[in-house]
Design a protein around this motif. Structure first.
Motif, PDB file in Angstrom:
ATOM      1  N   ILE A 155       0.869  -1.180   0.000  1.00  0.00           N
ATOM      2  CA  ILE A 155       0.000   0.000   0.000  1.00  0.00           C
ATOM      3  C   ILE A 155       0.902   1.226   0.000  1.00  0.00           C
ATOM      4  CG2 ILE A 155      -1.779   1.321   1.210  1.00  0.00           C
ATOM      5  CD1 ILE A 155      -2.806  -1.272   2.391  1.00  0.00           C
ATOM      6  N   ASP A 156       0.810   2.013  -1.050  1.00  0.00           N
ATOM      7  CA  ASP A 156       1.681   3.169  -1.243  1.00  0.00           C
ATOM      8  C   ASP A 156       0.988   4.429  -0.727  1.00  0.00           C
ATOM      9  OD1 ASP A 156       3.477   5.081  -2.086  1.00  0.00           O
ATOM     10  OD2 ASP A 156       3.666   4.296  -4.127  1.00  0.00           O
ATOM     11  N   LEU A 157       1.502   4.966   0.390  1.00  0.00           N
ATOM     12  CA  LEU A 157       0.963   6.195   0.983  1.00  0.00           C
ATOM     13  C   LEU A 157       1.919   7.372   0.803  1.00  0.00           C
ATOM     14  CD1 LEU A 157      -0.459   4.816   4.375  1.00  0.00           C
ATOM     15  CD2 LEU A 157      -1.705   5.239   2.253  1.00  0.00           C
ATOM     16  N   ARG A 158       2.887   7.233  -0.071  1.00  0.00           N
ATOM     17  CA  ARG A 158       3.830   8.328  -0.291  1.00  0.00           C
ATOM     18  C   ARG A 158       3.108   9.527  -0.896  1.00  0.00           C
ATOM     19  NH1 ARG A 158       8.441   5.183  -3.596  1.00  0.00           N
ATOM     20  NH2 ARG A 158       6.530   4.387  -4.595  1.00  0.00           N
TER      21      ARG A 158
ATOM     22  N   TYR B  44      12.371   0.082   7.651  1.00  0.00           N
ATOM     23  CA  TYR B  44      13.401   0.132   6.615  1.00  0.00           C
ATOM     24  C   TYR B  44      13.440   1.543   6.027  1.00  0.00           C
ATOM     25  CZ  TYR B  44      13.409  -4.962   6.835  1.00  0.00           C
ATOM     26  OH  TYR B  44      13.509  -6.272   7.271  1.00  0.00           O
ATOM     27  N   VAL B  45      14.465   2.299   6.401  1.00  0.00           N
ATOM     28  CA  VAL B  45      14.622   3.664   5.877  1.00  0.00           C
ATOM     29  C   VAL B  45      15.362   3.589   4.553  1.00  0.00           C
ATOM     30  CG1 VAL B  45      15.634   5.938   6.261  1.00  0.00           C
ATOM     31  CG2 VAL B  45      14.617   4.687   8.184  1.00  0.00           C
ATOM     32  N   VAL B  46      14.705   4.047   3.504  1.00  0.00           N
ATOM     33  CA  VAL B  46      15.282   4.005   2.164  1.00  0.00           C
ATOM     34  C   VAL B  46      15.118   5.377   1.526  1.00  0.00           C
ATOM     35  CG1 VAL B  46      15.247   2.905  -0.107  1.00  0.00           C
ATOM     36  CG2 VAL B  46      14.652   1.569   1.938  1.00  0.00           C
TER      37      VAL B  46
ATOM     38  N   VAL C 167       8.177   0.938   4.938  1.00  0.00           N
ATOM     39  CA  VAL C 167       9.384   1.162   4.139  1.00  0.00           C
ATOM     40  C   VAL C 167       9.331   2.579   3.579  1.00  0.00           C
ATOM     41  CG1 VAL C 167      10.640   0.513   2.041  1.00  0.00           C
ATOM     42  CG2 VAL C 167       9.648  -1.271   3.491  1.00  0.00           C
ATOM     43  N   GLY C 168      10.458   3.278   3.572  1.00  0.00           N
ATOM     44  CA  GLY C 168      10.519   4.623   2.997  1.00  0.00           C
ATOM     45  C   GLY C 168      11.295   5.575   3.872  1.00  0.00           C
ATOM     46  N   THR C 169      10.775   6.767   4.080  1.00  0.00           N
ATOM     47  CA  THR C 169      11.424   7.773   4.922  1.00  0.00           C
ATOM     48  C   THR C 169      10.443   8.286   5.974  1.00  0.00           C
ATOM     49  OG1 THR C 169      10.852   9.478   3.282  1.00  0.00           O
ATOM     50  CG2 THR C 169      13.055   8.518   3.142  1.00  0.00           C
ATOM     51  N   THR C 170      10.965   8.984   6.967  1.00  0.00           N
ATOM     52  CA  THR C 170      10.148   9.487   8.074  1.00  0.00           C
ATOM     53  C   THR C 170       9.012  10.364   7.563  1.00  0.00           C
ATOM     54  OG1 THR C 170      12.060   9.425   9.548  1.00  0.00           O
ATOM     55  CG2 THR C 170      10.197  10.783  10.242  1.00  0.00           C
TER      56      THR C 170
END
Length: 388
Positions: A237-240, A362-364, A316-319
């Motif tokens: 699920i992409d919440l970016r 996972y910070v990417v 997964v992603g950034t803060t």
């Protein structure tokens, strides 16, 4: 004959009754009204405001509209809170606010927030809208609309100008990191938001939620059913760049993936807590990854926090953005309304994320040199590891 003692008692009782009447009740005597002391003090303050309004109308060097001054006074009450999320809306502005969450409105397709630096800040352009196609980016600062300056405190007025007739152009002056101010001309359109899109990526289901509007829960269930028909081995699920939206739509999504669990709880200034829970009607039985970034805000952070704290999936992603405040939208009888911050919210494990955000497991980071979506690639990798 009445004794002196009884006369004194009677006078004291009369004074007590008079005090109660004038300090607790408003009493009419003839054509006069006796009001309480506290009401009188309040009346004096309001009289000063009325006096200043009259003076402006009489003395200002240009003509002024009384309704504009009254609207400014109504805004001023909320300005006194020093909270960028608590605002008063005129009738037209309140109508625009309601349209923004309905999934259909005229505009350019951007979600903005009052920045702490005093600028109107773009949280994210909405996918497939004129703003995205024109090159508006998350983090852009809007300084002017049609060459007129607007600050964060005037955000709602700026939004009302940005909106308009479909087919007409609006010019936004933008400050972007490491660049001088420049203009972007955008043609307004009827914005029809489809907040959920999905596809299969090999054996993994991918779903993008761009915002939480009135139909997000329904659209999510439709897309989830379609993906399940392909027997996916996991779901992303992409919440970016999802700026948030309606809390009840977050619950509908959570109902379909969490099972019975706490989604979030709020706490008001008195310490009273209210818990929002998902029901037991649906629980995902495949690995789940939530993609987030620094522009995932508000409602999207609530869903991400619920998934993480209930150990229902991996982030997964950034803060994330870091908005841990809850607003209540209140309509008024004349068609105007207001939005007020009524509580703080906490993730199920009690984390307060305001101005801090949620850091994924996972910070990417995505670098300028990256030619692929490294965050999405990591999400796929995580799901594949869970299937081993």
């Amino acid at each position: 004959m009445i004794s002196k003692k009884k006369a004194v008692i009677g006078a004291v009782l009369l004074m007590a009754v008079t005090f109660l009447l004038t300090n607790i009740f408003n009493v009419t005597i003839g054509n006069k009204v006796i009001i309480s002391k506290s009401d009188y003090q309040e009346f004096q303050k309001l009289s000063k405001v009325r006096f200043l309004k009259d003076r402006i109308e009489d003395e200002f060097y240009q003509d002024v509209k009384e309704e504009d001054l009254i609207a400014a006074m109504e805004r001023g009450i909320f300005d006194g809170l020093d909270d960028p999320y608590s605002q008063y809306y005129t009738k037209d502005e309140f109508k625009d606010l309601m349209e923004m969450t309905s999934g259909s409105y005229v505009g350019v397709g951007i979600v903005v927030s009052p920045g702490e630096d005093g600028f109107i800040t773009v949280v994210a352009p909405i996918e497939d809208t004129p703003a995205e196609k024109a090159g508006i980016l998350p983090g852009d600062k809007i300084t002017k609309v049609d060459k007129v300056k607007y600050s964060a405190k005037e955000m709602d007025k700026a939004i009302s100008i940005i909106k308009g007739e479909p087919g007409k152009e609006v010019v936004l002056s933008i400050i972007r990191e490491n660049k001088p101010e420049f203009d972007i001309t955008i043609k307004r359109e009827q914005i029809l938001i489809k907040s959920v899109k999905s596809e299969m990526m090999d054996e993994i289901g991918y779903m993008r939620i761009s915002s939480f509007d009135e139909r997000t829960g329904e659209e999510f269930d439709e897309n989830l059913l379609s993906l399940k028909n392909n027997n996916p081995k996991g779901l992303i699920i992409d919440l970016r760049d999802n700026p948030g939206g309606l809390l009840d739509q977050v619950k509908e999504v959570a109902d379909s993936i969490l099972g019975e669990a706490t989604i979030v709880y709020t706490e008001d200034r008195a310490g009273n807590r209210q818990y929002l829970k998902s029901n037991s009607s649906g629980k995902l039985d495949i690995p789940l990854v939530i993609l987030v970034n620094e522009n995932s805000a508000s409602a999207s952070e609530i869903l991400a926090g619920a998934v993480r704290d209930n150990k229902a999936g991996t982030l997964v992603g950034t803060t994330t953005f870091g908005k841990g405040l809850v607003q209540n939208v209140v309509p008024l009888k004349d068609g105007s309304g207001y939005k007020i911050t009524m509580a703080q919210y906490f993730t199920p494990n009690g984390e307060y994320i305001n101005e801090k955000g949620i850091t994924p497991e996972y910070v990417v980071e995505i670098g300028e040199e990256d030619t692929e979506d490294v965050q999405l690639n990591k999400a796929i990798e995580v799901i594949r590891e869970k299937n081993k």
